[in-house]
Write an enzyme that holds these catalytic residues in place. Sequence first.
Site, PDB file in Angstrom:
ATOM      1  N   GLU A  22      33.214 -46.118  -0.971  1.00 57.01           N
ATOM      2  CA  GLU A  22      31.962 -45.274  -0.508  1.00 57.01           C
ATOM      3  C   GLU A  22      32.437 -44.983   0.909  1.00 57.01           C
ATOM      4  O   GLU A  22      31.832 -43.626   1.024  1.00 57.01           O
ATOM      5  CB  GLU A  22      30.909 -46.396  -0.354  1.00 57.01           C
ATOM      6  CG  GLU A  22      30.477 -47.040  -1.604  1.00 57.01           C
ATOM      7  CD  GLU A  22      29.367 -48.026  -1.378  1.00 57.01           C
ATOM      8  OE1 GLU A  22      28.059 -47.927  -1.753  1.00 57.01           O
ATOM      9  OE2 GLU A  22      29.719 -49.089  -0.815  1.00 57.01           O
ATOM     10  N   LYS A 100      20.803 -44.747  -4.227  1.00 54.56           N
ATOM     11  CA  LYS A 100      22.547 -44.600  -4.541  1.00 54.56           C
ATOM     12  C   LYS A 100      22.362 -44.323  -6.067  1.00 54.56           C
ATOM     13  O   LYS A 100      22.113 -45.420  -6.875  1.00 54.56           O
ATOM     14  CB  LYS A 100      23.588 -45.688  -4.272  1.00 54.56           C
ATOM     15  CG  LYS A 100      23.528 -45.782  -2.736  1.00 54.56           C
ATOM     16  CD  LYS A 100      24.420 -46.962  -2.580  1.00 54.56           C
ATOM     17  CE  LYS A 100      24.894 -47.029  -1.154  1.00 54.56           C
ATOM     18  NZ  LYS A 100      25.874 -48.373  -0.710  1.00 54.56           N
TER      19      LYS A 100
END
Length: 121
Positions: A22, A100
Amino acid sequence: MNDIIFLNGMRFYGYHGVLAAENDIGQIFVVDITLKVDLSYAGQSDDVKDTVNYGEVYKDVKSIVEGPRSCLIEHLAERIAKHINSHYNRVMETKVRITKENPPIPGHYDGVGIEIVREND
């Protein structure tokens, strides 16, 4: 007071998250903002100074999401809510929802995320 201003489906690319992928690759974050605001003044005056300029809110949220990294989206949401509540005195309450769509976790889903609500003191 039930008046709200909302900005839904704002999409920004950022590097927030706990996992290395990420932070290295980044991902799209979908942000929804709901602001509790008394809109009666603006409704009568027809003047932007009597409301919250959502174009300015958009720029602020973009700057935060595309700016310095947070490990947790909970922290990112707090940063957004705190900024809005401290910069827009007409806002009585700020709701921040962050999704997300493609986090690096196994499974089938439309997205994962959080939602917080913070009153403006």
